[in-house]
Design a protein around this motif. Sequence first.
Motif, short mmCIF file in Angstrom:
data_model
loop_
_atom_site.label_atom_id
_atom_site.label_comp_id
_atom_site.label_asym_id
_atom_site.label_seq_id
_atom_site.Cartn_x
_atom_site.Cartn_y
_atom_site.Cartn_z
N ALA A 84 0.84 -1.20 0.00
CA ALA A 84 0.00 0.00 0.00
C ALA A 84 0.87 1.26 0.00
O ALA A 84 1.86 1.33 0.73
CB ALA A 84 -0.91 0.00 1.22
N ASP A 85 0.52 2.25 -0.84
CA ASP A 85 1.30 3.49 -0.88
C ASP A 85 0.82 4.52 0.14
O ASP A 85 1.50 5.50 0.40
CB ASP A 85 1.29 4.08 -2.29
N VAL A 86 -0.35 4.29 0.73
CA VAL A 86 -0.86 5.11 1.82
C VAL A 86 -1.08 4.18 3.00
O VAL A 86 -1.96 3.32 2.97
CB VAL A 86 -2.19 5.82 1.44
N LEU A 87 -0.27 4.33 4.04
CA LEU A 87 -0.39 3.49 5.22
C LEU A 87 -1.56 3.98 6.07
O LEU A 87 -1.64 5.17 6.40
CB LEU A 87 0.90 3.54 6.03
N VAL A 88 -2.47 3.08 6.40
CA VAL A 88 -3.63 3.43 7.22
C VAL A 88 -3.52 2.67 8.54
O VAL A 88 -3.41 1.45 8.55
CB VAL A 88 -4.96 3.07 6.51
N VAL A 89 -3.52 3.43 9.64
CA VAL A 89 -3.39 2.84 10.97
C VAL A 89 -4.48 3.37 11.89
O VAL A 89 -5.01 4.46 11.68
CB VAL A 89 -1.99 3.10 11.58
N THR A 90 -4.79 2.60 12.91
CA THR A 90 -5.79 3.04 13.89
C THR A 90 -5.15 3.78 15.06
O THR A 90 -5.84 4.29 15.92
CB THR A 90 -6.58 1.83 14.43
N THR A 91 -3.83 3.84 15.08
CA THR A 91 -3.10 4.51 16.16
C THR A 91 -2.93 5.99 15.84
O THR A 91 -3.14 6.43 14.70
CB THR A 91 -1.73 3.85 16.36
N ASN A 92 -2.50 6.76 16.84
CA ASN A 92 -2.29 8.20 16.65
C ASN A 92 -0.90 8.53 16.13
O ASN A 92 -0.60 9.69 15.87
CB ASN A 92 -2.53 8.94 17.97
N GLY A 93 -0.06 7.54 16.01
CA GLY A 93 1.29 7.73 15.49
C GLY A 93 1.79 6.43 14.90
O GLY A 93 1.15 5.39 15.02
N ILE A 94 2.96 6.50 14.26
CA ILE A 94 3.57 5.33 13.65
C ILE A 94 4.99 5.22 14.21
O ILE A 94 5.79 6.15 14.03
CB ILE A 94 3.61 5.45 12.11
#
Length: 123
Positions: free
Chosen positions: A15-25
């Motif tokens: 994926a070229d756009v990382l989608v996360v449920t967290t507030n940071g990576i």
Amino acid sequence: MGSIDEYGGGQGPSADVLVVTTNGIPGCRVDRVLGEVFGLTVRSRHLGSQLGASLKSLVGGELRGLTKTLVESRNEAMARLEEQARARGANAVLAMRFDVTEAADLGTEICAYGTAVVVSRTS
């Protein structure tokens, strides 16, 4: 049980756009916040699935037809979220959530939303 493609979702490894449920990576810093993005779909239920679900509810168990429809709807909302983020120049979406509501007794609205950002690696 069917395959993960039938009953699962989420992003693939490229994926070229990382989608996360967290507030940071971890290992990344937020360089720019681009704002809220969302992907939306509204699905109606067809008569056949409604009748099948009604009959199945009498004996209990998973409503697989409805499960598959919900998975497809969530994946469609996610794809639209990613498309919106990409169009704004984001390479990540933070704090992604799903919201599901009934749409005027005609169907189900599924919204994937989060904050579009530009991140860079710190390490």
